[in-house]
Design a protein around this motif. Structure first.
Motif, PDB file in Angstrom:
ATOM      1  N   GLY A  79      63.894 -22.178 -38.691  1.00 12.81           N
ATOM      2  CA  GLY A  79      64.150 -23.587 -38.381  1.00 12.81           C
ATOM      3  C   GLY A  79      64.277 -24.490 -39.589  1.00 12.81           C
ATOM      4  N   ASN A  80      63.317 -24.412 -40.522  1.00 11.33           N
ATOM      5  CA  ASN A  80      63.393 -25.274 -41.704  1.00 11.33           C
ATOM      6  C   ASN A  80      64.605 -24.948 -42.574  1.00 11.33           C
ATOM      7  OD1 ASN A  80      61.262 -26.953 -41.151  1.00 11.33           O
ATOM      8  ND2 ASN A  80      59.773 -25.743 -42.282  1.00 11.33           N
ATOM      9  N   GLU A  81      65.038 -23.715 -42.537  1.00  9.57           N
ATOM     10  CA  GLU A  81      66.239 -23.328 -43.285  1.00  9.57           C
ATOM     11  C   GLU A  81      67.465 -24.023 -42.690  1.00  9.57           C
ATOM     12  OE1 GLU A  81      68.165 -19.180 -44.998  1.00  9.57           O
ATOM     13  OE2 GLU A  81      66.749 -19.092 -43.332  1.00  9.57           O
ATOM     14  N   ILE A  82      67.526 -24.118 -41.371  1.00 11.16           N
ATOM     15  CA  ILE A  82      68.621 -24.843 -40.705  1.00 11.16           C
ATOM     16  C   ILE A  82      68.568 -26.318 -41.095  1.00 11.16           C
ATOM     17  CG2 ILE A  82      69.563 -25.582 -38.470  1.00 11.16           C
ATOM     18  CD1 ILE A  82      68.573 -22.853 -37.347  1.00 11.16           C
ATOM     19  N   ILE A  83      67.376 -26.888 -41.077  1.00  8.49           N
ATOM     20  CA  ILE A  83      67.199 -28.294 -41.471  1.00  8.49           C
ATOM     21  C   ILE A  83      67.702 -28.512 -42.892  1.00  8.49           C
ATOM     22  CG2 ILE A  83      65.463 -30.063 -42.023  1.00  8.49           C
ATOM     23  CD1 ILE A  83      63.828 -28.947 -39.619  1.00  8.49           C
ATOM     24  N   ASN A  84      67.286 -27.665 -43.813  1.00  4.18           N
ATOM     25  CA  ASN A  84      67.701 -27.804 -45.214  1.00  4.18           C
ATOM     26  C   ASN A  84      69.202 -27.589 -45.390  1.00  4.18           C
ATOM     27  OD1 ASN A  84      65.115 -28.434 -46.098  1.00  4.18           O
ATOM     28  ND2 ASN A  84      64.580 -26.291 -46.425  1.00  4.18           N
TER      29      ASN A  84
END
Length: 177
Positions: A79-84
């Motif tokens: 998830g945080n990779e998608i956000i970044n």
């Protein structure tokens, strides 16, 4: 000299607005403004570093689901990779919050469009999301549905931008900084 916030961003960023007394670099209180004080413009009164128009288009009911599927079509991500990735692609103009992206990923899991698996090889376990065959089929269906709508929206915004800012008055305001 301009002040910097903890993140290093210019604290006077205000989309070229002037306060009610015509001073540059001072953002008016948008929560009290006759347009922006309305509930539909709530996003305009938040962070000065997030473009509210981009936020409206990208929100969970907009392009975000397609973007998440698009990135997962390219490779598995957490998830945080998608956000970044979104932050990077929008030049930091927009970033979904974890409270938006993770419920979306859960919904995509429930719809059997993605499957989540835990990667415990890191310091912290991460849930990695992978597009399923059904998700790839959905991506191939959604992408051509969104394309003409997005293209038309860009054309409309371009026309409106030209109309708003190509006048003599618009040019003066744009270059007054």
């Amino acid at each position: 000299m301009k002040n910097k916030t903890k993140s290093g961003a210019d604290s006077q960023t205000n989309y070229g607005l002037m306060d009610t007394k015509g001073r540059k670099g001072a953002l008016p209180d948008l929560k009290k403004h006759w347009i922006f004080g309305k509930r539909s413009f709530h996003l305009w009164t938040g962070s000065r570093h997030i473009n509210p128009l981009v936020n409206m288009v990208m929100a969970r009911g907009g392009l975000l689901p397609l973007l998440a599927i698009h990135f997962l079509f390219q490779k598995d991500m957490y998830g945080n990779e998608i956000i970044n990735h979104i932050k990077s692609k929008t030049s930091m103009a927009w970033s979904p919050k974890p409270g938006t992206i993770y419920p979306l990923l859960k919904e995509l899991e429930e719809e059997k469009l993605v499957i989540g698996y835990w990667d415990t090889g890191q310091k912290r376990a991460r849930k990695i999301y992978s597009l399923t065959a059904r998700g790839k089929k959905e991506y191939r269906l959604l992408k051509p549905l969104f394309e003409p709508q997005l293209k038309q929206s860009i054309e409309i915004f371009n026309k409106l931008y030209i109309d708003l800012f190509s006048t003599e008055e618009g040019r003066e305001k744009k270059y007054e900084k």
